[in-house]
Scaffold this motif. Structure first.
Motif, PDB file in Angstrom:
ATOM      1  N   SER A 362       9.383 -39.635   1.021  1.00  0.00           N
ATOM      2  CA  SER A 362      10.632 -40.243   1.460  1.00  0.00           C
ATOM      3  C   SER A 362      11.740 -39.219   1.661  1.00  0.00           C
ATOM      4  O   SER A 362      12.783 -39.546   2.229  1.00  0.00           O
ATOM      5  CB  SER A 362      11.090 -41.298   0.439  1.00  0.00           C
ATOM      6  OG  SER A 362      11.327 -40.694  -0.826  1.00  0.00           O
ATOM      7  N   ASP A 363      11.568 -37.984   1.208  1.00  0.00           N
ATOM      8  CA  ASP A 363      12.557 -36.927   1.400  1.00  0.00           C
ATOM      9  C   ASP A 363      12.354 -36.347   2.799  1.00  0.00           C
ATOM     10  O   ASP A 363      11.460 -35.528   3.027  1.00  0.00           O
ATOM     11  CB  ASP A 363      12.384 -35.858   0.318  1.00  0.00           C
ATOM     12  CG  ASP A 363      13.533 -34.859   0.312  1.00  0.00           C
ATOM     13  OD1 ASP A 363      14.369 -34.911   1.242  1.00  0.00           O
ATOM     14  OD2 ASP A 363      13.576 -34.026  -0.605  1.00  0.00           O
ATOM     15  N   ARG A 364      13.190 -36.775   3.744  1.00  0.00           N
ATOM     16  CA  ARG A 364      12.987 -36.419   5.144  1.00  0.00           C
ATOM     17  C   ARG A 364      13.163 -34.929   5.387  1.00  0.00           C
ATOM     18  O   ARG A 364      12.358 -34.310   6.088  1.00  0.00           O
ATOM     19  CB  ARG A 364      13.966 -37.219   6.002  1.00  0.00           C
ATOM     20  CG  ARG A 364      13.907 -36.886   7.479  1.00  0.00           C
ATOM     21  CD  ARG A 364      12.528 -37.175   8.043  1.00  0.00           C
ATOM     22  NE  ARG A 364      12.160 -38.564   7.893  1.00  0.00           N
ATOM     23  CZ  ARG A 364      10.976 -39.057   8.268  1.00  0.00           C
ATOM     24  NH1 ARG A 364      10.046 -38.247   8.761  1.00  0.00           N
ATOM     25  NH2 ARG A 364      10.717 -40.340   8.108  1.00  0.00           N
ATOM     26  N   ALA A 365      14.204 -34.323   4.838  1.00  0.00           N
ATOM     27  CA  ALA A 365      14.441 -32.899   5.073  1.00  0.00           C
ATOM     28  C   ALA A 365      13.304 -32.049   4.510  1.00  0.00           C
ATOM     29  O   ALA A 365      12.842 -31.098   5.154  1.00  0.00           O
ATOM     30  CB  ALA A 365      15.780 -32.490   4.454  1.00  0.00           C
ATOM     31  N   ARG A 366      12.837 -32.412   3.319  1.00  0.00           N
ATOM     32  CA  ARG A 366      11.747 -31.646   2.723  1.00  0.00           C
ATOM     33  C   ARG A 366      10.456 -31.832   3.523  1.00  0.00           C
ATOM     34  O   ARG A 366       9.699 -30.872   3.731  1.00  0.00           O
ATOM     35  CB  ARG A 366      11.544 -32.082   1.275  1.00  0.00           C
ATOM     36  CG  ARG A 366      10.470 -31.291   0.538  1.00  0.00           C
ATOM     37  CD  ARG A 366      10.236 -31.859  -0.850  1.00  0.00           C
ATOM     38  NE  ARG A 366       9.254 -31.087  -1.571  1.00  0.00           N
ATOM     39  CZ  ARG A 366       9.535 -30.043  -2.339  1.00  0.00           C
ATOM     40  NH1 ARG A 366      10.790 -29.637  -2.474  1.00  0.00           N
ATOM     41  NH2 ARG A 366       8.583 -29.392  -2.967  1.00  0.00           N
ATOM     42  N   MET A 367      10.205 -33.040   3.977  1.00  0.00           N
ATOM     43  CA  MET A 367       8.991 -33.296   4.745  1.00  0.00           C
ATOM     44  C   MET A 367       9.011 -32.557   6.079  1.00  0.00           C
ATOM     45  O   MET A 367       7.974 -32.069   6.544  1.00  0.00           O
ATOM     46  CB  MET A 367       8.823 -34.796   4.966  1.00  0.00           C
ATOM     47  CG  MET A 367       8.440 -35.566   3.720  1.00  0.00           C
ATOM     48  SD  MET A 367       6.829 -35.084   3.063  1.00  0.00           S
ATOM     49  CE  MET A 367       5.760 -35.605   4.392  1.00  0.00           C
ATOM     50  N   ASP A 368      10.186 -32.463   6.709  1.00  0.00           N
ATOM     51  CA  ASP A 368      10.268 -31.719   7.968  1.00  0.00           C
ATOM     52  C   ASP A 368       9.942 -30.243   7.755  1.00  0.00           C
ATOM     53  O   ASP A 368       9.222 -29.631   8.553  1.00  0.00           O
ATOM     54  CB  ASP A 368      11.664 -31.864   8.568  1.00  0.00           C
ATOM     55  CG  ASP A 368      11.899 -33.253   9.138  1.00  0.00           C
ATOM     56  OD1 ASP A 368      10.905 -33.977   9.361  1.00  0.00           O
ATOM     57  OD2 ASP A 368      13.068 -33.625   9.343  1.00  0.00           O
ATOM     58  N   ARG A 369      10.461 -29.695   6.678  1.00  0.00           N
ATOM     59  CA  ARG A 369      10.175 -28.284   6.415  1.00  0.00           C
ATOM     60  C   ARG A 369       8.699 -28.067   6.104  1.00  0.00           C
ATOM     61  O   ARG A 369       8.098 -27.086   6.554  1.00  0.00           O
ATOM     62  CB  ARG A 369      11.035 -27.793   5.254  1.00  0.00           C
ATOM     63  CG  ARG A 369      10.924 -26.300   5.018  1.00  0.00           C
ATOM     64  CD  ARG A 369      12.068 -25.783   4.194  1.00  0.00           C
ATOM     65  NE  ARG A 369      12.028 -24.335   4.059  1.00  0.00           N
ATOM     66  CZ  ARG A 369      13.002 -23.621   3.520  1.00  0.00           C
ATOM     67  NH1 ARG A 369      14.100 -24.226   3.073  1.00  0.00           N
ATOM     68  NH2 ARG A 369      12.893 -22.314   3.435  1.00  0.00           N
TER      69      ARG A 369
END
Length: 449
Positions: A362-369
Motif C-alpha cells: 500500500s506504500d505507493r512511493a516505496r513500491m514505485d522505487r
C-alpha cells in the motif's frame, strides 16, 4: 545436307532459294542422317509436307496379365465341442493332450482350467516365443524423463508471516484442507511482535514453524524454501487464502516434463469483502498469460506470489528471491524464470488475494522505487533480452532508470543520477527531458555518498 531444313517423318523440307508462292522441295533423308535445325521451313504450308506416318499410331503393348494369387488354404473347421473336425467331436474321439503354452500353463481338455506349471520344465522355444514388452513410439528414449503425474507430484507450501496473527490461521487452514494434502507446510515468522507465535501453536505437529529476526518477505520465503524437499513449491502470503482444489489444479499444470512453473487466476478481495477476478484488475499488457511472457512482464507484473507453482529445484538453482528488494521480489523472480522457461496457465481461480490497508504494497512511493529497481536489475542481468524485447519494453525499462535518477536528483546526488539518465538514453534516445537532466547531472559538482 543443307542447313536450315526441317524434318517431317523420313523427309526433309528445304526452304532455301524459295520464291514467293513457290512450293518447297521435298527430299528423302538418307538412312541414319540427322536433320538440321529448322529454319524457313516453318513457314511452309503443311499441305506440301507429306503426312507419312502422322495419322498412324504405334501399336500399344499388351498389358501382361498378372499372375493369379493363390488362395490361402482355409484352416480346418473346429467344432464347438472341440477337435479339428466335427466328425471327431461327434464321435467323442479322444483329443491329443495339449502341451504347455508360452505362459507356462496347461489347459485341461475338459474344464479348461489353468494349472501351474514349472517354467524350467517348459520348452525353450515356448519361452523364447514370448513377445518382449513393447515401448510406445512416443516414449522411446524418454523413459528416464517421463513427467510425474499430479497424484505423484509432492507439493510443499511456504507461508511467510509478519504481524499477521489475525489472518495467518485462516491461511494455514486453507493450505491443510487441500485434497490431496500438501506434503509439507512451512510457516516462517519474520520477527512478529503481535502474538503470531501463539496463533501457530495449535498447528504443532502439522506444520513446520521457523522463527527469525525481521529480514523481509524475500528472506522468509528463502528460509522456507530451504526447508522443503518436495518436487514443487507454492508460496502463500499470511493474509491470503487457497481455494479448495488449488494444489490439484496447479499440479496438473506441472504434469508435463517441460513445464517448470505455472500460474492460475484468482480473486481480489477489497476491504469491503467484494471480490473481483485478479486477471481483470491486473491484466497483461499484451494479453499473453502463458508461454514466453518475458516481454509482457517487463511492462507490467500481472502475477502474484499466491498464483504460482514452480519446481523447487529450479527455484533453488536460481537463488530464490532477491533479498535486497522488498515488495516486488516476486516480480523479480518471475522475470528470471520467464527469460529461461515458458509458463503454463489456468483460468481456474485457485486463491483469494485480500487487499488490506497498512501493508507493504500500500506504500505507493516505496513500491514505485522497488518497481524501478526490479526492472533495472532485470536489464543488468539480461541486457540482450531487454534489447530484443521491443520498443515498449525498452521504454518501460528506460522509465525505470529515469525514476531512479529522479529519486537521486531529489536528494541532490546529481552525479549519480546522471548515470541512470545515460542508461535510459541508451535504451530510448528520444527523450528530451532525460537529455536535459543528464546534462545537468554532468555539469553538477560531485556530491557525497
Amino acid at each position: 545436307m543443307r542447313p536450315g531444313g526441317a524434318r517431317h517423318g523420313r523427309h526433309r523440307v528445304s526452304g532455301r532459294g524459295l520464291r514467293r508462292g513457290a512450293r518447297p522441295r521435298v527430299r528423302p533423308l538418307a538412312q541414319g542422317a540427322r536433320a538440321p535445325t529448322p529454319g524457313l521451313a516453318r513457314r511452309a504450308s503443311r499441305a506440301s509436307v507429306p503426312q507419312h506416318g502422322r495419322g498412324r499410331s504405334r501399336p500399344r503393348r499388351r498389358a501382361l496379365g498378372r499372375p493369379r494369387q493363390r488362395l490361402a488354404a482355409r484352416p480346418p473347421r473346429r467344432h464347438a465341442l472341440g477337435g479339428a473336425g466335427s466328425r471327431r467331436a461327434l464321435l467323442g474321439a479322444p483329443r491329443r493332450p495339449p502341451g504347455p503354452d508360452r505362459l507356462g500353463l496347461v489347459l485341461t481338455p475338459r474344464a479348461h482350467e489353468r494349472a501351474p506349471c514349472d517354467r524350467a520344465a517348459a520348452p525353450a522355444a515356448a519361452q523364447a516365443a514370448r513377445p518382449p514388452a513393447r515401448v510406445p513410439d512416443g516414449d522411446r528414449g524418454r523413459e528416464g524423463t517421463r513427467a510425474r503425474g499430479p497424484a505423484l507430484l509432492s507439493v510443499g507450501v511456504v507461508i511467510p508471516t509478519y504481524n499477521s496473527a489475525a489472518t495467518v490461521t485462516a491461511a494455514i487452514e486453507s493450505a491443510l484442507a487441500q485434497e490431496p494434502a500438501p506434503a509439507h507446510v512451512v510457516v516462517v515468522d519474520d520477527g512478529s511482535t503481535d502474538g503470531t507465535a501463539d496463533a501457530l501453536r495449535p498447528f504443532a505437529g502439522r506444520i513446520t514453524g521457523v522463527t527469525q529476526t525481521n529480514r523481509g518477505p524475500a528472506a522468509a520465503r528463502n528460509v522456507g524454501l530451504a526447508r522443503l524437499s518436495t518436487d514443487a513449491v507454492v508460496f502463500l502470503d499470511a493474509d491470503d487464502l487457497l481455494l479448495p482444489g488449488a494444489l490439484a489444479c496447479r499440479a496438473r499444470l506441472l504434469a508435463s516434463a517441460d513445464t517448470v512453473w505455472a500460474h492460475t487466476d484468482g480473486w481480489l478481495e477489497d476491504p469491503t469483502l467484494v471480490r473481483q477476478r485478479f486477471s481483470a484488475c491486473y491484466p497483461p499488457v499484451d494479453d499473453r498469460v502463458e508461454g514466453w511472457i518475458f516481454t509482457g512482464l517487463l511492462r507490467r507484473n500481472f502475477i502474484t506470489a499466491d498464483a504460482v507453482i514452480a519446481r523447487r529445484d529450479v527455484v533453488s538453482g536460481l537463488g530464490g528471491f532477491d533479498e535486497t528488494i522488498r515488495g516486488t521480489e516476486d516480480w523479480e523472480l518471475w522475470l528470471r524464470l520467464a527469460v529461461r522457461h515458458a509458463v503454463a496457465h489456468s483460468a481456474e481461480p485457485t486463491f483469494v488475494y485480500r487487499a488490506r490497508p497498512r501493508t507493504l504494497s500500500s506504500d505507493r512511493a516505496r513500491m514505485d522505487r522497488m518497481r524501478y529497481l526490479t526492472l533495472v536489475t532485470a536489464h543488468r542481468l539480461f541486457p540482450a533480452a531487454v534489447r530484443e524485447a521491443g520498443v515498449p519494453a525498452r521504454r518501460s525499462v528506460a522509465d525505470a532508470y529515469n525514476g531512479l535518477g529522479d529519486a537521486l536528483a531529489a536528494e541532490g546526488r546529481w552525479r549519480e543520477a546522471a548515470g541512470y539518465f545515460a542508461a535510459s538514453l541508451r535504451l530510448w534516445p528520444l527523450q528530451r527531458g532525460a537529455w536535459l537532466r543528464w546534462l545537468r547531472g554532468r555539469a553538477a559538482a560531485p556530491s557525497g555518498p
